[in-house]
Write a protein that holds these residues in place. Structure first.
Motif, PDB file in Angstrom:
ATOM      1  N   PRO A   1       0.777  -1.248  -0.041  1.00 42.36           N
ATOM      2  CA  PRO A   1       0.009   0.170  -0.054  1.00 42.36           C
ATOM      3  C   PRO A   1       0.707   1.404  -0.156  1.00 42.36           C
ATOM      4  O   PRO A   1       1.884   1.422   0.712  1.00 42.36           O
ATOM      5  CB  PRO A   1      -0.906   0.016   1.311  1.00 42.36           C
ATOM      6  CG  PRO A   1       0.010  -1.180   2.194  1.00 42.36           C
ATOM      7  CD  PRO A   1       0.596  -2.050   1.178  1.00 42.36           C
ATOM      8  N   GLY A   2       0.471   2.510  -0.832  1.00 42.44           N
ATOM      9  CA  GLY A   2       1.301   3.624  -0.619  1.00 42.44           C
ATOM     10  C   GLY A   2       1.034   4.204  -2.309  1.00 42.44           C
ATOM     11  O   GLY A   2       0.465   3.369  -3.110  1.00 42.44           O
ATOM     12  N   ASN A   3       1.697   5.221  -2.631  1.00 45.68           N
ATOM     13  CA  ASN A   3       1.759   6.004  -3.680  1.00 45.68           C
ATOM     14  C   ASN A   3       2.926   5.266  -4.705  1.00 45.68           C
ATOM     15  O   ASN A   3       3.892   5.950  -4.584  1.00 45.68           O
ATOM     16  CB  ASN A   3       1.863   7.420  -3.513  1.00 45.68           C
ATOM     17  CG  ASN A   3       1.787   8.241  -4.740  1.00 45.68           C
ATOM     18  OD1 ASN A   3       1.295   7.681  -5.840  1.00 45.68           O
ATOM     19  ND2 ASN A   3       2.217   9.296  -4.752  1.00 45.68           N
ATOM     20  N   TYR A   4       2.900   4.286  -4.978  1.00 44.44           N
ATOM     21  CA  TYR A   4       3.931   3.687  -5.853  1.00 44.44           C
ATOM     22  C   TYR A   4       3.396   3.491  -7.117  1.00 44.44           C
ATOM     23  O   TYR A   4       2.414   3.430  -7.518  1.00 44.44           O
ATOM     24  CB  TYR A   4       4.409   2.275  -5.336  1.00 44.44           C
ATOM     25  CG  TYR A   4       4.826   2.234  -3.711  1.00 44.44           C
ATOM     26  CD1 TYR A   4       5.970   2.791  -3.396  1.00 44.44           C
ATOM     27  CD2 TYR A   4       4.107   1.638  -2.826  1.00 44.44           C
ATOM     28  CE1 TYR A   4       6.291   2.723  -2.096  1.00 44.44           C
ATOM     29  CE2 TYR A   4       4.558   1.676  -1.378  1.00 44.44           C
ATOM     30  CZ  TYR A   4       5.802   2.215  -1.283  1.00 44.44           C
ATOM     31  OH  TYR A   4       6.084   2.173   0.145  1.00 44.44           O
ATOM     32  N   ASP A   5       4.475   3.248  -8.211  1.00 48.50           N
ATOM     33  CA  ASP A   5       4.300   3.059  -9.694  1.00 48.50           C
ATOM     34  C   ASP A   5       4.405   1.581  -9.884  1.00 48.50           C
ATOM     35  O   ASP A   5       3.646   1.067 -10.838  1.00 48.50           O
ATOM     36  CB  ASP A   5       5.411   3.767 -10.561  1.00 48.50           C
ATOM     37  CG  ASP A   5       6.779   3.193 -10.119  1.00 48.50           C
ATOM     38  OD1 ASP A   5       6.852   2.111  -9.685  1.00 48.50           O
ATOM     39  OD2 ASP A   5       7.804   3.665 -10.539  1.00 48.50           O
ATOM     40  N   TYR A   6       4.807   0.965  -8.853  1.00 50.56           N
ATOM     41  CA  TYR A   6       4.590  -0.471  -9.002  1.00 50.56           C
ATOM     42  C   TYR A   6       5.647  -1.342 -10.141  1.00 50.56           C
ATOM     43  O   TYR A   6       5.216  -2.541 -10.187  1.00 50.56           O
ATOM     44  CB  TYR A   6       3.339  -1.204  -9.116  1.00 50.56           C
ATOM     45  CG  TYR A   6       2.443  -0.791  -7.881  1.00 50.56           C
ATOM     46  CD1 TYR A   6       2.776  -1.304  -6.586  1.00 50.56           C
ATOM     47  CD2 TYR A   6       1.378   0.264  -7.712  1.00 50.56           C
ATOM     48  CE1 TYR A   6       2.047  -1.244  -5.231  1.00 50.56           C
ATOM     49  CE2 TYR A   6       0.640   0.434  -6.676  1.00 50.56           C
ATOM     50  CZ  TYR A   6       1.265  -0.067  -5.574  1.00 50.56           C
ATOM     51  OH  TYR A   6       0.240   0.279  -4.289  1.00 50.56           O
ATOM     52  N   ILE A   7       6.358  -0.488 -10.791  1.00 53.46           N
ATOM     53  CA  ILE A   7       7.304  -0.990 -11.757  1.00 53.46           C
ATOM     54  C   ILE A   7       8.797  -0.725 -10.939  1.00 53.46           C
ATOM     55  O   ILE A   7       9.496  -1.775 -10.958  1.00 53.46           O
ATOM     56  CB  ILE A   7       7.356  -0.136 -12.952  1.00 53.46           C
ATOM     57  CG1 ILE A   7       6.072  -0.015 -13.492  1.00 53.46           C
ATOM     58  CG2 ILE A   7       8.410  -0.480 -13.796  1.00 53.46           C
ATOM     59  CD1 ILE A   7       5.856   0.888 -14.580  1.00 53.46           C
ATOM     60  N   TYR A   8       9.230   0.453 -10.518  1.00 57.83           N
ATOM     61  CA  TYR A   8      10.567   0.603  -9.727  1.00 57.83           C
ATOM     62  C   TYR A   8      10.419   0.448  -8.214  1.00 57.83           C
ATOM     63  O   TYR A   8      11.392   0.413  -7.625  1.00 57.83           O
ATOM     64  CB  TYR A   8      11.127   1.688 -10.424  1.00 57.83           C
ATOM     65  CG  TYR A   8      10.983   1.891 -11.772  1.00 57.83           C
ATOM     66  CD1 TYR A   8      11.936   1.210 -12.492  1.00 57.83           C
ATOM     67  CD2 TYR A   8      10.203   2.847 -12.502  1.00 57.83           C
ATOM     68  CE1 TYR A   8      11.871   1.509 -13.945  1.00 57.83           C
ATOM     69  CE2 TYR A   8       9.993   3.009 -13.645  1.00 57.83           C
ATOM     70  CZ  TYR A   8      11.148   2.335 -14.573  1.00 57.83           C
ATOM     71  OH  TYR A   8      11.041   2.525 -15.633  1.00 57.83           O
ATOM     72  N   GLU A   9       9.003   0.700  -7.889  1.00 56.45           N
ATOM     73  CA  GLU A   9       8.895   0.855  -6.212  1.00 56.45           C
ATOM     74  C   GLU A   9       7.525   0.159  -5.819  1.00 56.45           C
ATOM     75  O   GLU A   9       6.536   0.147  -6.562  1.00 56.45           O
ATOM     76  CB  GLU A   9       9.026   2.127  -5.675  1.00 56.45           C
ATOM     77  CG  GLU A   9      10.323   2.883  -6.162  1.00 56.45           C
ATOM     78  CD  GLU A   9      11.471   2.378  -5.357  1.00 56.45           C
ATOM     79  OE1 GLU A   9      11.412   1.525  -4.445  1.00 56.45           O
ATOM     80  OE2 GLU A   9      12.622   2.578  -6.020  1.00 56.45           O
ATOM     81  N   GLY A  10       7.526  -0.558  -4.797  1.00 57.51           N
ATOM     82  CA  GLY A  10       6.054  -1.055  -4.221  1.00 57.51           C
ATOM     83  C   GLY A  10       5.778  -2.270  -4.452  1.00 57.51           C
ATOM     84  O   GLY A  10       4.687  -2.529  -4.088  1.00 57.51           O
TER      85      GLY A  10
END
Length: 481
Positions: free
Chosen positions: A124-133
Motif C-alpha cells: 500500500p502506498g503511492n507507488y508506480d509498482y514498476i520500480y517501487e512498491g
C-alpha cells in the motif's frame, strides 16, 4: 468462521457450477482446446508429466471473465485427449502472494511435484509498482498426489535478485541438468531493458544467481515467461519480450513472443542468434515447453494477448474468456524451430475427404475441422464463409478477419517466398495455421456468426490438393456439471 481461502473456494465452486449449467448452450466453447471452467484463463504453467499423467496448470481468474484475482487452475490427462478438471491448486492467500499467484513451472521428481511460481504483492502506498512498491517473490508449492499442495513457501524475494533490477522479476522456469537444478526468471532492469536471470541450486530450495542472458543491444523493456531448453541438439532461449517496435510484417501484436538460438553455455559464455517470432497471429503469448515421456519437446501457448485492443465477446455473453493452443511438437530443422500439432490429435479425425484443386474447390465442414493443403500454384485464396480469408501471393501470406467475426481483429501477415503446405486447425472459435511444416504459425480467435457458428463452407482458389477431416471433440471431465 470461514477462512479467506474457504470463502474463495465456495465462491469459485458456485461460479464454476453456474458456468457448467450454461456450457452446452454456448456455440463458442472449444471442442479440442483447453479452456477455463469459468472466468478468465491466461499463461500455461507447471507443464509436466508426473505419475502417469500430463499436467497443465494455468493462470485462472474464475470469478471475473475480464481478469480479476489470479489463482492457478489445473487440468490433467493421461493421453492429451481426455482431460479432467481439478480443483483450484493455488490461492493468493499467503503474505508473499496475496495479490496474485502468477506464472511458473513444474519440476517432476520422485518424491513429489515441485511447482515454482511468482507471488505478486503490491504494497500500500503511492507507488508506480514498476520500480517501487511491488514484491515479486518466487513461491514453491510441493504436492505428492499432483492434485493438492502439501506445502507452500516463499524461497526468493526482491532482495535476492541483482541490484540493478526493477520490481518486475517473474515467471520462474525450473529444470534439472547435469546433477544440478537451474531456474530462469524474466526481468526488467531499472534502465528498462529486458533480460533473463539464471539461478542454480543443489537442493531445489536455496538458489544463487549464476548468470544473466541478454542481447548486446536492448531488445524490449521486459522479457516475460522465459524458457531455456535443448531440442534436436540446439539450445533455445524462449521468451515473450515486451516493448518491441511494431512493424507491418513482424512484431505486429502489442507484445511479441519468440526465441533466440543459443550457442555456447547459458551458464557461462554464450552468444544468441537472431530472434525469431513463434507465432504471427492475433492470439498467442506466454508459451511454455516441457519434455514428454517419449522425449518430445511439447509447447503450449496462451491463446490470447495482454493489453490487446480487440475483444472476446464470450466474456460478456457467457462469462468465460481465452484458452490454450493445441499442444505443439517442436523440432529444430537446422535453421529454425518448427511447431506442428501433436500426433495424438490425429485420433480426432473422421470423415476424411480428398480433393484436387484446379481453380475452385468447396468444402462443407462443421465448426471443428482440419484442412491439409499441398500447394502447387503461385496463388492461394481460402475463404471460411464470411468470417475469414487466408491468401498467399507474391511471398506474402495474410489472414483477414471480418468485422463481424473478428471483434476488433483485422489483418495479420507472414512473409514466405514459398508455400508448399498449409495446415489449418479450426475449432468453434479459433484458427491455427501451420505453414510449410510448421516453420511459421498463425493463431487467432474468431467468432463466426449465424449459421456459420455450426456449419461452414470453405472455398479455395488455387492449384494442388486438399484433404479435409471433421474433428471430433476431446473428452472433458468437468468438476461441476
Amino acid at each position: 468462521m470461514q477462512t479467506k481461502r474457504e470463502k474463495l473456494k465456495q465462491n469459485i465452486l458456485k461460479a464454476e457450477a453456474e458456468a457448467g449449467a450454461q456450457r452446452a448452450k454456448d456455440p463458442y466453447r472449444f471442442g479440442f482446446h483447453l479452456m477455463p471452467p469459468s472466468g478468465w484463463m491466461n499463461d500455461p504453467n507447471g507443464l509436466c508429466w508426473y505419475q502417469g499423467e500430463y499436467h497443465v496448470f494455468y493462470q485462472y481468474s474464475p470469478l471475473d471473465a475480464h481478469r480479476g484475482q489470479i489463482f492457478w487452475g489445473h487440468w490433467s490427462s493421461p493421453d492429451l485427449l481426455s482431460w479432467t478438471q481439478h480443483p483450484v491448486f493455488l490461492y493468493p492467500t499467503d503474505a508473499w502472494d496475496k495479490n496474485g499467484v502468477y506464472s511458473g513451472s513444474g519440476l517432476a521428481e520422485k518424491d513429489g511435484l515441485y511447482l515454482y511460481y511468482t507471488g505478486n504483492v503490491k504494497h500500500p502506498g503511492n507507488y508506480d509498482y514498476i520500480y517501487e512498491g511491488r514484491g515479486h517473490n518466487v513461491g514453491l508449492a510441493v504436492t505428492r498426489d499432483g492434485i493438492t499442495a502439501d506445502s507452500n513457501r516463499c524461497i526468493l524475494e526482491n532482495k535476492d535478485y541483482p541490484q540493478n533490477l526493477s520490481c518486475h522479476v517473474r515467471d520462474p522456469k525450473v529444470w534439472k541438468q547435469d546433477g544440478a537444478y537451474y531456474m530462469v526468471l524474466g526481468a526488467r532492469t531499472r534502465q528498462d531493458v529486458g533480460e533473463i536471470l539464471v539461478f542454480t541450486s543443489e537442493d531445489r530450495l536455496h538458489w544463487k544467481h549464476l548468470n544473466t542472458i541478454q542481447t548486446p543491444q536492448p531488445f524490449g523493456f521486459m522479457w516475460e515467461c522465459p524458457d531455456v531448453f535443448c531440442v534436436d541438439g540446439q539450445w533455445i532461449v524462449m521468451t515473450s519480450p515486451q516493448g518491441i517496435a511494431h512493424e507491418k510484417y513482424q512484431y505486429q501484436n502489442v507484445y511479441s513472443c519468440g526465441y533466440f538460438p543459443l550457442y555456447g553455455d547459458f551458464r557461462s559464455e554464450y552468444t544468441l542468434g537472431d530472434y525469431q517470432e513463434l507465432d504471427a497471429g492475433f492470439d498467442f503469448y506466454a508459451p511454455q515447453t516441457f519434455e514428454a515421456p517419449d522425449g518430445r519437446r511439447i509447447l503450449l501457448g496462451w491463446m490470447g494477448m495482454p493489453d490487446a485492443d480487440y475483444t472476446n465477446p464470450t466474456a460478456d455473453w457467457s462469462g468465460w474468456q481465452h484458452g490454450m493452443s493445441v499442444p505443439r511438437a517442436l523440432h529444430w530443422n537446422g535453421e529454425r524451430l518448427t511447431a506442428q500439432p501433436i500426433e495424438e490429435l490425429q485420433q480426432l479425425r473422421t470423415d476424411s475427404k480428398r480433393q484436387t484443386m484446379q481453380g475452385t474447390a468447396a468444402i462443407n465442414t462443421g465448426a471443428m475441422a482440419e484442412l491439409r493443403i499441398r500447394n502447387t500454384g503461385e496463388h492461394l485464396h481460402i475463404a471460411i464463409g464470411n468470417s475469414a480469408v487466408i491468401e498467399w501471393s507474391q511471398g506474402l501470406l495474410s489472414l483477414t478477419l471480418s468485422e463481424q467475426a473478428g471483434y476488433g481483429r483485422t489483418k495479420r501477415y507472414i512473409q514466405t517466398q514459398k508455400l508448399d503446405t498449409l495446415h489449418l486447425l479450426m475449432d468453434t472459435s479459433s484458427l491455427e495455421l501451420f505453414v510449410n511444416g510448421g516453420e511459421q504459425t498463425m493463431t487467432t480467435r474468431f467468432y463466426p456468426q449465424g449459421e456459420e457458428q455450426k456449419n461452414r463452407t470453405i472455398t479455395l482458389h488455387g492449384e494442388g490438393e486438399v484433404r479435409s477431416d471433421t474433428l471430433q471433440p476431446m473428452t472433458f471431465h468437468w468438476a461441476q456439471a
